[in-house]
Design an enzyme around this catalytic site. Structure first.
Site, PDB file in Angstrom:
ATOM      1  N   HIS A 160     -88.297  55.110 -46.506  1.00 25.29           N
ATOM      2  CA  HIS A 160     -88.459  56.222 -45.561  1.00 25.29           C
ATOM      3  C   HIS A 160     -88.617  55.689 -44.136  1.00 25.29           C
ATOM      4  CE1 HIS A 160     -90.083  60.224 -44.248  1.00 25.29           C
ATOM      5  NE2 HIS A 160     -90.719  59.454 -43.379  1.00 25.29           N
ATOM      6  N   GLU A 161     -89.499  54.707 -43.979  1.00 22.80           N
ATOM      7  CA  GLU A 161     -89.752  54.159 -42.637  1.00 22.80           C
ATOM      8  C   GLU A 161     -88.588  53.304 -42.143  1.00 22.80           C
ATOM      9  OE1 GLU A 161     -92.070  55.416 -40.990  1.00 22.80           O
ATOM     10  OE2 GLU A 161     -93.036  56.392 -42.695  1.00 22.80           O
ATOM     11  N   HIS A 164     -86.027  55.406 -40.459  1.00 22.46           N
ATOM     12  CA  HIS A 164     -86.439  55.684 -39.074  1.00 22.46           C
ATOM     13  C   HIS A 164     -86.085  54.507 -38.170  1.00 22.46           C
ATOM     14  CE1 HIS A 164     -88.605  59.422 -39.419  1.00 22.46           C
ATOM     15  NE2 HIS A 164     -89.501  58.969 -40.280  1.00 22.46           N
ATOM     16  N   ASP A 171     -87.691  62.829 -39.548  1.00 21.18           N
ATOM     17  CA  ASP A 171     -88.304  63.501 -40.695  1.00 21.18           C
ATOM     18  C   ASP A 171     -87.654  64.850 -40.960  1.00 21.18           C
ATOM     19  OD1 ASP A 171     -90.204  61.541 -41.354  1.00 21.18           O
ATOM     20  OD2 ASP A 171     -91.536  62.227 -39.764  1.00 21.18           O
TER      21      ASP A 171
END
Length: 919
Positions: A160-161, A164, A171
């Site tokens: 998830h990170e 980014h 998000d």
């Protein structure tokens, strides 16, 4: 022939340059589908625990498999370097650093300033498709397995990170708007903010009391659920869901064009123009430079290398060629380098001095700075005379030799290379620099420094800095002031509180108020410099004590600077500098103030400057300033950027954290502005001054963080997690007093730019719509005529009942008459009312709005974010409100018909009953 080859090499240098140079960040590279040289760094204040390393390794190994799976067998993690702080015990398994450092790491492991906050997040403040700065994990996140309940599998969190950080996606959940009104069905209905749409779950309101809680169905106000209502997902879903929505659940993927929920009011839609995360990833360089791997698992396991930070080693390599005598550069160099040695370089570091002209010579061998006497000894070796030609490679070779003679290696060391001249032979030592493992910080002084100079920094991850000539050494001192240790130990780093230069008339006064806040105060230096003769001056502390010129020290080799060191910890409050020019003519006078943190337990307020090209039409330059205390953003500061180049007057910009114009996210502590006044080819120096007052300064939470799961439903039972720790108002109110910070950066433009108005207005990113008394009210932040500077000429407002049609075919949509709306100056708050009498609106209709701005040259902005209003008459709900565990729906939207029929039936039965009773 040799000279010809040197010229060709220099040309290759230039051709390899990009349009804009800024300090190099991540060293990660993609090689045959695998990410290599990902750097993880542990903060020096983290207590030693080998499980942190072990758990980090396991997390990345698992993340590699997840990443390979959800990118459809395209990407994985091949090699990782973990930086161990020197505060941990030495170990023969630890290698020495080369150019890696904590401050350039891709992943940081550090305590959060606020207790019990363990949200993993990515510092990401640029636009869609643009890389972030770093990922932050707390030690507790890595060590506490119970946090898996609220964040999910650690490998999922890392992916998830990573999305980014690497690909610039955002998000797909929203804490501010967990539900929204959708028109996916024929009638308007309420959905959870998710990707894809239609995930299974329930809206629940949870009331906590200590360790206990009560839950109930959320109340419905006719449009949305009450504030505080949360979405409780079912663990088992019939559809896969996005890792950028809930990384906590199984069956994760990236939403693609077919599954993307373009209606959801999340950051991905807002910032990436309603594109899916997978579409954004497909547009990345990584995707273009890779192919699908025909295998069920990554081709290789992730390998790890453990590196340990050593004592800081710095060689000053200083140009003393004849051109350094111009504009008193040699004098300014002496003063600025003296400041660096006396108040910037950290105690325990090693420093040496090399000078070069036609050749190079060692002025001071490497010696450890253990006390003030060691600092003064080095100051005595600084150069005062300039002559000869420029031989930069000679200086670099001598600097590397000076380091190797003492340390037996150049790995992990630093060179501060300053020059004002050209040298066509620079390419000759490029390979040596590559092999050295030394980080080179370059300082270009004046307009004629070698065009290729920044290549040394680019290769080694060093700082690229430049300074224009000035009346006093203050500009150069400010540049030297940012060359602090990259170890992550901010408790020992020097912080610039003030750096101000003015031209003062004869008998004129220059006054400066410098606040010292509670986070700094140790090793505080006040210095004053002048261009002609010593002025009259005194300094008054917050309690009224005065320090006159006799209390300041003037070095015999530098008679134009006076310094005062405050013993102990400086008083908190405003310090007043009063200076009068008693020279017979106008002269330049400057004030510089530095300090160190007051305590290792309280992180200081810091300001960092970043400059980059925005990844959009016209590729404008954006200036960013991060104002933070520890890892928390500081809100409400006033931030002013001053941009200088040798060929033009300085330009001043106020940087804003309002979520409009160049600022991607509101209230994230990143203050931003477009810089549209480029003056063509050259180097630009950026000075940022951030200051704040008691009444305005607040600490905020980080954005772009992994979702904290409030609860879930599994096997017919609802499980509620403990509430996510939040700041209280008392904690968020930063007790800083007034504060002031100075930071600086530089960038280079190698393509001539027209300084006239060639930029369109910037995209409006904060358009909002609401209904008040049968009137639709639109509001937004005014763009400028040139991005977010100046004023637009007029607006174009469009309306549609289809979101994607409005995005893709703006010109075809229905126009709204806004000819009477006159744009305000950039940053102003705009408002426009639309009477609903002008439209035929059916009940339960969702209306979408978008806007573009046009400047006086007819250049037009991109289409804004899309705002919506819903025309409701009767109250209605569409998310399951019952708690029948035997009736688990796989879709949130449910027809209101059943509810309406039930209400009508009740009314009819009641009426018949009353009539019967009357009979």
């Amino acid at each position: 022939q040799r000279q010809v080859m040197e010229v060709i090499r220099s040309l290759i240098f230039l051709l390899s340059f990009q349009l804009l140079h800024v300090a190099k960040g991540s060293m990660v590279r993609l090689n045959e589908n695998g990410y290599e040289d990902l750097v993880v760094a542990i903060n020096p204040h983290v207590p030693e625990d080998p499980n942190i390393i072990l758990n980090m390794m396991n997390m990345i190994k698992n993340a590699s498999n997840y990443l390979f799976e959800i990118t459809k067998h395209r990407f994985f993690f091949k090699s990782v370097k973990i930086i161990i702080p020197k505060t941990w015990k030495k170990n023969t398994k630890y290698s020495r650093l080369k150019t890696e450092s904590y401050d350039k790491a891709d992943v940081i492991i550090a305590e959060h300033y606020m207790k019990y906050v363990d949200d993993p997040y990515t510092l990401q403040y640029r636009g869609c498709k643009e890389k972030g700065r770093y990922i932050h994990f707390t030690p507790n996140f890595l060590l506490n397995d119970n946090l898996t309940k609220v964040y999910g599998e650690k490998g999922h969190v890392f992916v998830h990170e990573w999305a980014h950080l690497r690909w610039g996606v955002f998000d797909e959940y929203s804490n501010d708007k967990p539900f929204y009104v959708s028109r996916n069905s024929k009638k308007a209905s309420v959905e959870a903010t998710s990707c894809p749409a239609g995930v299974a779950g329930r809206p629940i309101f949870v009331e906590y009391s200590g360790d206990k809680y009560k839950s109930r169905p959320c109340r419905y106000d006719g449009q949305l659920y009450e504030k505080g209502c949360v979405f409780i997902p079912y663990i088992r879903q019939n559809i896969s869901h996005s890792v950028m929505w809930m990384q906590n659940l199984p069956s994760i993927e990236f939403c693609d064009k077919n599954t993307h929920n373009s209606e959801a009011p999340n950051m991905q839609n807002k910032i990436c123009n309603y594109k899916s995360t997978w579409e954004v990833i497909m547009e990345s360089d990584d995707f273009r430079n890779s192919a699908v791997v025909n295998a069920s698992a990554p081709p290789s396991e992730t390998t790890f290398t453990l590196l340990q930070t050593q004592d800081r080693v710095v060689a000053l390599v200083l140009d003393v060629s004849a051109s350094m005598s111009e504009s008193d550069r040699i004098g300014h160099l002496h003063s600025a380098a003296e400041d660096f040695l006396l108040r910037v370089i950290e105690i325990g570091s090693w420093a040496g001095i090399v000078t070069f002209d036609s050749d190079a010579s060692e002025k001071a061998p490497l010696q450890q700075i253990t006390n003030d006497a060691a600092r003064q000894k080095l100051v005595l070796c600084l150069p005062t005379v300039a002559r000869g030609k420029t031989n930069i490679c000679a200086g670099i070779r001598k600097g590397l030799k000076l380091i190797a003679d003492k340390m037996s290696t150049t790995y992990g060391s630093e060179i501060v290379l300053l020059t004002d001249g050209e040298d066509r032979r620079m390419a000759a030592c490029l390979d040596l620099v590559k092999r050295s493992g030394t980080k080179i910080h370059t300082i270009a002084l004046g307009p004629d420094a070698a065009k290729e100079l920044e290549e040394f920094s680019k290769l080694t991850g060093g700082l690229m800095l430049s300074a224009t000539d000035g009346a006093t050494p203050s500009k150069l001192s400010r540049i030297f002031g940012v060359i602090t240790s990259g170890s992550g130990d901010t408790s020992e780093q020097s912080i610039q509180l003030e750096n101000k230069e003015l031209v003062v008339q004869c008998s004129g006064w220059m006054n400066a108020t410098v606040p010292v806040d509670r986070t700094v105060g140790n090793d505080t230096f006040f210095s004053i410099s002048w261009s002609q003769s010593q002025p009259f001056f005194f300094l008054r502390d917050p309690k009224g004590k005065e320090y006159g010129s006799s209390d300041f020290t003037i070095n015999n080799s530098n008679r134009k600077t006076a310094r005062l060191s405050i013993s102990g910890t400086a008083e908190v409050g405003d310090w007043q500098f009063c200076i009068k020019n008693v020279h017979t003519a106008t002269q330049g006078i400057s004030v510089t103030v530095t300090s160190r943190p007051a305590s290792s337990d309280v992180p200081p307020v810091r300001t960092a400057v970043h400059v980059s090209r925005a990844n959009r039409a016209f590729n404008p330059v954006v200036v960013y300033a991060e104002v933070s205390q520890g890892f928390l953003p500081v809100l409400g500061a006033t931030v002013i950027a001053t941009i200088e180049t040798d060929s033009a007057a300085a330009v001043t910009l106020e940087l804003l954290d309002n979520g409009a114009g160049a600022d991607t996210i509101k209230d994230d502590g990143i203050y931003s502005r477009y810089f549209t006044s480029l003056q063509g080819i050259g180097r630009y120096s950026v000075k940022v001054h951030a200051h704040g007052k008691n009444i305005t300064t607040r600490l905020g939470s980080r954005q772009n963080r992994a979702l904290y799961l409030p609860g879930y439903k599994e096997n017919g039972k609802i499980y509620i997690n403990a509430p996510r720790p939040k700041f209280t108002d008392k904690e968020a109110q930063a007790k800083l007093g007034s504060f002031s910070r100075i930071s600086t950066s530089s960038f280079v433009v190698n393509t001539r730019e027209d300084s006239a108005s060639v930029y369109p207005p910037c995209k409006i990113t904060d358009l909002h719509a609401r209904i008040e008394n049968n009137t639709i009210v639109l509001s937004w932040t005014a763009p400028g005529g040139d991005f977010d500077n100046g004023k637009a000429d007029h607006y174009i407002i469009k309306i549609s009942e289809n979101l994607l049609d409005l995005r893709n075919h703006f010109d075809r949509a229905t126009s709204v008459n806004c000819s009477n709306l006159i744009p305000k100056e950039a940053g102003g708050e705009e408002s426009f009312k639309i009477k609903t009498d002008d439209f035929v609106i059916e009940i339960d209709t969702i209306i979408y709005f978008a806007i573009r701005a046009v400047d006086h040259t007819k250049l037009i902005s991109e289409v804004s974010n899309i705002a919506q209003v819903t025309w409701f008459i009767p109250p209605k709900a569409s998310v399951p409100l019952n708690y029948d565990s035997n009736n688990d729906s796989t879709n949130i939207p449910v027809s209101i018909a059943a509810l309406c029929v039930a209400v009508v039936c009740t009314i009819v039965i009641s009426t018949l009953y009353v009539l019967q009773k009357q009979k």
